[in-house]
Structures are given as structure tokens and as C-alpha cells.
Scaffold this motif. Structure first.
Motif, PDB file in Angstrom:
ATOM      1  N   TYR A  85       0.817  -1.213   0.000  1.00 17.73           N
ATOM      2  CA  TYR A  85       0.000   0.000   0.000  1.00 17.73           C
ATOM      3  C   TYR A  85       0.853   1.266   0.000  1.00 17.73           C
ATOM      4  O   TYR A  85       0.429   2.307  -0.514  1.00 17.73           O
ATOM      5  N   ARG A  86       2.045   1.196   0.550  1.00 15.29           N
ATOM      6  CA  ARG A  86       2.954   2.336   0.409  1.00 15.29           C
ATOM      7  C   ARG A  86       3.296   2.555  -1.063  1.00 15.29           C
ATOM      8  O   ARG A  86       3.326   3.692  -1.546  1.00 15.29           O
ATOM      9  N   GLU A  87       3.561   1.459  -1.766  1.00 19.31           N
ATOM     10  CA  GLU A  87       3.842   1.557  -3.195  1.00 19.31           C
ATOM     11  C   GLU A  87       2.642   2.154  -3.942  1.00 19.31           C
ATOM     12  O   GLU A  87       2.801   2.934  -4.883  1.00 19.31           O
ATOM     13  N   TRP A  88       1.453   1.747  -3.525  1.00 16.51           N
ATOM     14  CA  TRP A  88       0.236   2.247  -4.165  1.00 16.51           C
ATOM     15  C   TRP A  88       0.129   3.760  -3.995  1.00 16.51           C
ATOM     16  O   TRP A  88      -0.204   4.496  -4.938  1.00 16.51           O
ATOM     17  N   VAL A  89       0.419   4.247  -2.783  1.00 18.74           N
ATOM     18  CA  VAL A  89       0.375   5.687  -2.530  1.00 18.74           C
ATOM     19  C   VAL A  89       1.410   6.413  -3.375  1.00 18.74           C
ATOM     20  O   VAL A  89       1.109   7.417  -4.052  1.00 18.74           O
ATOM     21  N   LYS A 110       1.539   9.722 -10.442  1.00 18.54           N
ATOM     22  CA  LYS A 110       0.658   9.625 -11.611  1.00 18.54           C
ATOM     23  C   LYS A 110       0.707   8.276 -12.338  1.00 18.54           C
ATOM     24  O   LYS A 110       0.059   8.119 -13.367  1.00 18.54           O
ATOM     25  N   LYS A 111       1.422   7.308 -11.821  1.00 13.90           N
ATOM     26  CA  LYS A 111       1.436   6.003 -12.477  1.00 13.90           C
ATOM     27  C   LYS A 111       0.115   5.260 -12.259  1.00 13.90           C
ATOM     28  O   LYS A 111      -0.353   4.545 -13.139  1.00 13.90           O
ATOM     29  N   PHE A 112      -0.462   5.403 -11.065  1.00 16.86           N
ATOM     30  CA  PHE A 112      -1.691   4.689 -10.720  1.00 16.86           C
ATOM     31  C   PHE A 112      -2.912   5.586 -10.660  1.00 16.86           C
ATOM     32  O   PHE A 112      -4.025   5.090 -10.491  1.00 16.86           O
ATOM     33  N   ALA A 113      -2.740   6.893 -10.758  1.00 17.74           N
ATOM     34  CA  ALA A 113      -3.876   7.807 -10.599  1.00 17.74           C
ATOM     35  C   ALA A 113      -3.621   9.097 -11.357  1.00 17.74           C
ATOM     36  O   ALA A 113      -2.472   9.526 -11.511  1.00 17.74           O
ATOM     37  N   VAL A 114      -4.698   9.694 -11.813  1.00 16.76           N
ATOM     38  CA  VAL A 114      -4.572  11.007 -12.457  1.00 16.76           C
ATOM     39  C   VAL A 114      -4.735  12.130 -11.438  1.00 16.76           C
ATOM     40  O   VAL A 114      -4.251  13.241 -11.649  1.00 16.76           O
ATOM     41  N   LYS A 115      -5.416  11.826 -10.316  1.00 16.39           N
ATOM     42  CA  LYS A 115      -5.635  12.831  -9.289  1.00 16.39           C
ATOM     43  C   LYS A 115      -5.631  12.193  -7.896  1.00 16.39           C
ATOM     44  O   LYS A 115      -6.084  11.057  -7.711  1.00 16.39           O
ATOM     45  N   THR A 116      -5.111  12.948  -6.939  1.00 12.91           N
ATOM     46  CA  THR A 116      -5.229  12.595  -5.526  1.00 12.91           C
ATOM     47  C   THR A 116      -5.733  13.832  -4.797  1.00 12.91           C
ATOM     48  O   THR A 116      -5.055  14.867  -4.764  1.00 12.91           O
ATOM     49  N   PHE A 117      -6.931  13.722  -4.237  1.00 16.70           N
ATOM     50  CA  PHE A 117      -7.539  14.813  -3.483  1.00 16.70           C
ATOM     51  C   PHE A 117      -7.514  14.459  -1.996  1.00 16.70           C
ATOM     52  O   PHE A 117      -7.609  13.279  -1.626  1.00 16.70           O
ATOM     53  N   TYR A 118      -7.419  15.509  -1.148  1.00 20.56           N
ATOM     54  CA  TYR A 118      -7.394  15.212   0.291  1.00 20.56           C
ATOM     55  C   TYR A 118      -7.874  16.409   1.107  1.00 20.56           C
ATOM     56  O   TYR A 118      -7.940  17.543   0.637  1.00 20.56           O
ATOM     57  N   LEU A 119      -8.215  16.109   2.343  1.00 21.54           N
ATOM     58  CA  LEU A 119      -8.543  17.116   3.345  1.00 21.54           C
ATOM     59  C   LEU A 119      -7.506  17.014   4.455  1.00 21.54           C
ATOM     60  O   LEU A 119      -6.977  15.929   4.723  1.00 21.54           O
TER      61      LEU A 119
END
Length: 232
Positions: free
Chosen positions: A123-127, A133-142
Motif C-alpha cells: 500500500y505504500r507503493e500504491w500511494v 501519476k502512475k496509478f492515478a490522475v488525481k489525488t484529493f485530500y482534506l
């Protein structure tokens, strides 16, 4: 007809095990399965039919569900208090604990044969690969006091979006953060010609399933996933 096992090369390298995947159709029997010294065979079934593999033991079973929602009728206004890692100096470690929370029903944690250490490494690798941008186009957070309290990652495939990770810190759950992030992801999709959003989860994760159903999502697909480890 013989069922064919496909080598999972990335998984095998990451876990240092020989891992294969077997998709079993409704008309195939267990006797047709031929194995070749795999440490783990990941079996995928469209229905939960009894299955045995000589020399292997089933250690885990889950039902993977894909929730789906057409986004034509949602509000496309983007919230201004939700942060985008594209525009901030995001630190990977802010999201690691949130990722572990999002994966608490993951088969890589629920099956003890993998071990918690490898689950956390995965899961660290996933983050990391979501932020680069390899696994996601966007990361949103609060965040609160400069620490992320919740986040969501979004993948894109043509006009379909897919939620990769979504979680809130347990100390902040029940405050609507997940709903707010999900709505923001939907709005981003609409503003970028993505008209459908899909979310994979486990049917056993009742809290997540209720959350998505309440948000207007419906189950599109179900798949039984089983782990068969070679007898030691």
C-alpha cells in the motif's frame, strides 16, 4: 477443456512467490485444473462453486464488487477546501496510514499468508505511484493542522473513472469527509468528460457498501476471489 493458469509476474516479483491466476468458468470442473509448482493460485469465479486443487489449500475467500454510477445528473461544482496534490507539497507519509485504513479488508491483509509487513509495503507503493501519476490522475485530500485526515485517488480510462484508494482517519470518521471527497471526485470527472465512476470494494466490507449505495451507486459486477496456497 483445461483451465489455464496465467503467471502474475508483478505479484510474483513483489511477494517473492510464484503466483498464478486462474479464472474458472461455470462449465469447468476442478478436475480440469493443472498446476505447475505455484506457491499461490488466485482463483476467480463468477459464482461460488466448491473447488479443490490437489496439493493446495484454500486460505481465503472474498467477493469483489464493482459499484458504478452515471454522473450526468450530479453537481459539477468543485469544493474549494479540498486540496489537490498537484498544487501542494504533499508528503507521502501523510497518506500511508490512510492507505492502510483503506485496505483493512484487502485480501493482502486478510490472508495471513502474506503478512502485515508486505501488505503495508504494497500500500505504500500504491500511494507513491498514485502521487507520481502512475496509478492515478488525481489525488484529493482534506487536512487538519497540516496533516491529511482523508484522501481519495482517481484513475481514468477514457470516459470512465475509477476510485483507487479512499479513506478517512478513524479519528475523523463520521464527519462526512468521505462523502465530501467522493462528491469532489465526481465533480472533477464531470468537468473532464468522465461520465461514469466505478469503485471496487469487498462485499464483506458492509460499511463501505452501504456508503456507496447511499451515494447513489449500484453494483455492476461481482467476482469470487479465492487463494489456494501450496501445501507446505
Amino acid at each position: 477443456m483445461q483451465n489455464k493458469i496465467t503467471d502474475l509476474k508483478w505479484d510474483s516479483t513483489f511477494f517473492n512467490k510464484k503466483i498464478g491466476e486462474l479464472s474458472v468458468g461455470q462449465d469447468h470442473s476442478a478436475e480440469e485444473i493443472k498446476v505447475n509448482n505455484y506457491d499461490l493460485i488466485v482463483v476467480k469465479q463468477v459464482s461460488d462453486k466448491p473447488l479443490s486443487i490437489p496439493g493446495y489449500r484454500e486460505t481465503f475467500k472474498e467477493t469483489k464488487v464493482i459499484f458504478s454510477k452515471n454522473l450526468y445528473n450530479v453537481n459539477s461544482h468543485l469544493s474549494t477546501d479540498i486540496l489537490d496534490t498537484d498544487n501542494t507539497l504533499a508528503v507521502d507519509s501523510y497518506f500511508f496510514e490512510l492507505a492502510y485504513e483503506s485496505g483493512k479488508y484487502s485480501r493482502f491483509l486478510q490472508d495471513p499468508k502474506f503478512g502485515e509487513e508486505k501488505f503495508r509495503e504494497l500500500y505504500r507503493e500504491w500511494v507513491i505511484n498514485s502521487l507520481n501519476k502512475k496509478f492515478a490522475v488525481k489525488t484529493f485530500y482534506l487536512e487538519e493542522n497540516k496533516v491529511a485526515t482523508s484522501f481519495v485517488t482517481l484513475q481514468k480510462d477514457d470516459h470512465t473513472g475509477k476510485i483507487g484508494l479512499i479513506a478517512a482517519d478513524p479519528n475523523f470518521q463520521g464527519k462526512g469527509l468521505g462523502r465530501k471527497l467522493l462528491q469532489h471526485a465526481e465533480n472533477y470527472c464531470l468537468n473532464n468528460s468522465i461520465t461514469r465512476l466505478e469503485i471496487p470494494t469487498q462485499k464483506e466490507n458492509l460499511q463501505a457498501c452501504r456508503f456507496y449505495e447511499k451515494a447513489g451507486y449500484e453494483i455492476k459486477d461481482e467476482l469470487i476471489i479465492k487463494h489456494f496456497w501450496r501445501n507446505d
